[in-house]
Design a protein around this motif. Structure first.
Motif, mmCIF file in Angstrom:
data_model
loop_
_atom_site.group_PDB
_atom_site.id
_atom_site.type_symbol
_atom_site.label_atom_id
_atom_site.label_comp_id
_atom_site.label_asym_id
_atom_site.label_seq_id
_atom_site.Cartn_x
_atom_site.Cartn_y
_atom_site.Cartn_z
ATOM 1 N N LYS A 45 -10.316 15.455 -20.856
ATOM 2 C CA LYS A 45 -10.206 14.044 -20.519
ATOM 3 C C LYS A 45 -11.126 13.722 -19.349
ATOM 4 O O LYS A 45 -11.145 14.444 -18.350
ATOM 5 C CB LYS A 45 -8.769 13.690 -20.134
ATOM 6 N N LYS A 46 -11.857 12.652 -19.517
ATOM 7 C CA LYS A 46 -12.663 12.169 -18.426
ATOM 8 C C LYS A 46 -11.804 11.271 -17.535
ATOM 9 O O LYS A 46 -10.924 10.557 -18.033
ATOM 10 C CB LYS A 46 -13.872 11.382 -18.945
ATOM 11 N N PRO A 47 -12.021 11.292 -16.225
ATOM 12 C CA PRO A 47 -11.267 10.375 -15.361
ATOM 13 C C PRO A 47 -11.482 8.931 -15.777
ATOM 14 O O PRO A 47 -12.541 8.545 -16.280
ATOM 15 C CB PRO A 47 -11.859 10.658 -13.968
ATOM 16 N N GLU A 48 -10.458 8.116 -15.561
ATOM 17 C CA GLU A 48 -10.506 6.722 -15.993
ATOM 18 C C GLU A 48 -11.569 5.924 -15.241
ATOM 19 O O GLU A 48 -12.177 5.008 -15.788
ATOM 20 C CB GLU A 48 -9.129 6.072 -15.791
ATOM 21 N N LYS A 49 -11.782 6.256 -13.967
ATOM 22 C CA LYS A 49 -12.708 5.494 -13.152
ATOM 23 C C LYS A 49 -13.652 6.424 -12.399
ATOM 24 O O LYS A 49 -13.312 7.581 -12.120
ATOM 25 C CB LYS A 49 -11.944 4.616 -12.149
#
Length: 524
Positions: A45-49
């Motif tokens: 998962k990539k960070p949301e921001k």
């Protein structure tokens, strides 16, 4: 538009004419050659921001100062509240970046991992530890750590994992694997974890012997210690398992400054047995002096007794040093290192005073006429080492030092001087001055094997030093006994011999005069 066949499907058909009412009949077999997911979830998962933390970073010699790195992690809880969402990638400055993950749902307090393949690559968030093997580097924070954070009244449990690729070196300028220092912060003190935090470095190339170390963020430079961290090495894979959260790094000890595990065990055993033997004989000397003849001791004997006291303290402090280091208390280790260093410098000083006293007796014919002589040498010998140790203690030069072996499991920690330059300047310089004053004429020659041991002769020199120093207490006991016995014999002989013989004996060294006589020497 006619549907195109799926290229992943292998289709075959056969015609049968069994039923006359059906003119054509086909049997179609469909075979899927590739497994398809009904519900697929990407483990990464990539960070949301992506956030930029506008914080001025002051560099120390081209690297981020340790104190500022600690300040960044201390302010992490405040920074967490500045953005909405549950995860973010944060960039602070060149070589300083990390990932933040919030856990607002109390039922979602599960282990979480952060993984990447190179020091300059952004971190991925992994919720399944089975996928960690795909990455070169990873950090895993256990469920227990989140539960502890939640129990300590943290409003929203979170974890921040930051990477410092340009952190200032410690005072020993030790090598950090990959020049990577990792910091893990949860907004409160997390320690004594049974389900430990794990750091993995896989398929890495390095030279030396790795050791997982941590630093509590105090001081102007990192003060690394292996307390609370276990090093697991399997080929080119290194795993650190630590029971607390703070700054972490894998330090590399150069191969040329380590010794074999067997040599270290042998030297440790010889030293412990030798120190025990020395303490036994030194105790006998102190017992004989304090109970039998303390009030009638001559100046020579008093100097010898002070030397015995200093050596007794040195042997005692060395024996308990390792036990204090194992406790893991930083303040206690500094005090222990300072106490042992003081004892060593005091021993060197009294060796030099003993040599000076013998030379002075030769010069003046056995009579020392310096006013308050014993008081002056006592002040110098006990106070001078204290000044040196106090200065080093204020400068923060004492702490835990690790003796590395070819087997990381057999590494030994001790409380001593952490700065190698200070060791050379103070100890070897101090010893060299004592040699000039005649220290080697006494028992200090053995220390030269420890201070000037290099290259292929290093290990043999260590064995010689250890064995010789093991007998220092015994040698001083013999010297004390012989001088006392010879003095009594000479005193009796002076009363019966002619005046010429008495004059000859009187001009000899103190070893031939009664060390417990209340003659003119006692009044000096």
């Amino acid at each position: 538009m006619e549907d195109l066949p799926d290229p992943n499907l292998n289709c075959t058909y056969n015609y049968t004419g069994e039923d006359p009412n059906i003119k054509d009949k086909y049997i179609i077999n469909l075979t899927n050659t590739i497994e398809n997911c009904v519900k697929c979830v990407n483990p990464e998962k990539k960070p949301e921001k992506n956030l930029k933390w506008n914080k001025t970073v002051i560099e120390d010699g081209g690297k981020v100062g340790a104190a500022q790195a600690a300040e960044i992690m201390d302010n992490m809880a405040d920074f967490i509240t500045s953005f909405e969402g549950n995860s973010a990638s944060v960039s602070v400055a060149e070589g300083i970046s990390g990932v933040l993950v919030k856990k607002p749902d109390p039922e979602d307090l599960e282990e979480i991992s952060f993984a990447y393949n190179s020091p300059n690559e952004s971190m991925n968030i992994l919720e399944n530890s089975d996928d960690l093997g795909k990455f070169s580097r990873s950090v895993s924070v256990s469920k227990e750590a989140f539960e502890k954070a939640a129990s300590l009244n943290i409003t929203v449990p979170f974890v921040a994992v930051f990477r410092f690729n340009n952190l200032a070196s410690d005072e020993l300028t030790r090598t950090v694997l990959g020049n990577e220092v990792l910091a893990v912060e949860m907004g409160t003190n997390i320690s004594n974890l049974t389900d430990k935090m794990s750091i993995h470095f896989r398929n890495v190339t390095y030279e030396g012997y790795p050791s997982c170390q941590s630093w509590n963020g105090e001081g102007s430079r990192p003060n690394w210690t292996d307390y609370g961290c276990e090093t697991i090495q399997k080929g080119n894979n290194i795993t650190c398992q630590c029971s607390h959260l703070t700054f972490f790094a894998i330090l590399l000890a150069p191969p040329n400054v380590t010794i074999s595990s067997s040599d270290l065990k042998n030297l440790t055993m010889i030293t412990q047995v030798g120190c025990g033997i020395s303490l036994f004989f030194l105790s006998i000397v102190l017992f004989m002096h304090s109970l039998l003849r303390r009030t009638n001791a001559s100046i020579s004997t008093r100097i010898l007794i002070y030397l015995v006291v200093a050596l007794y303290l040195l042997n005692l402090s060395f024996l308990i040093n390792n036990f204090v280091a194992k406790v893991g208390n930083a303040v206690g280790c500094k005090i222990m290192a300072a106490a042992m260093h003081y004892s060593m410098l005091a021993t060197f000083t009294w060796f030099a005073v003993q040599a000076f006293h013998l030379c002075l007796q030769l010069h003046v014919g056995g009579k020392v006429a310096i006013p308050h002589y014993i008081l002056k040498v006592s002040i110098i010998s006990w106070a001078l080492p204290g000044v040196v140790v106090t200065v080093l203690l204020i400068l923060g030069k004492y702490g835990e030092q690790v003796i590395y072996t070819d087997n990381p499991e057999d590494n030994v920690a001790m409380c001593w001087i952490m700065d190698i330059d200070v060791h050379y300047i103070v100890n070897i310089g101090y010893y060299a001055i004592g040699v000039i004053m005649g220290l080697c004429c006494m028992l200090g020659i053995g220390w030269g094997f420890a201070f000037f041991a290099y290259g292929v002769l290093q290990i043999p020199a260590y064995y010689i030093f250890t064995i010789l120093n093991s007998f220092q207490g015994f040698f001083l006991f013999i010297y004390y006994y012989r001088s006392s016995h010879s003095g009594e014999t000479a005193s009796g002989a002076q009363g019966s011999n002619s005046s010429s013989s008495g004059s000859t004996l009187k001009s000899n060294l103190d070893i031939f005069e009664n060390p417990y006589s209340n003659r003119l020497e006692e009044k000096q």
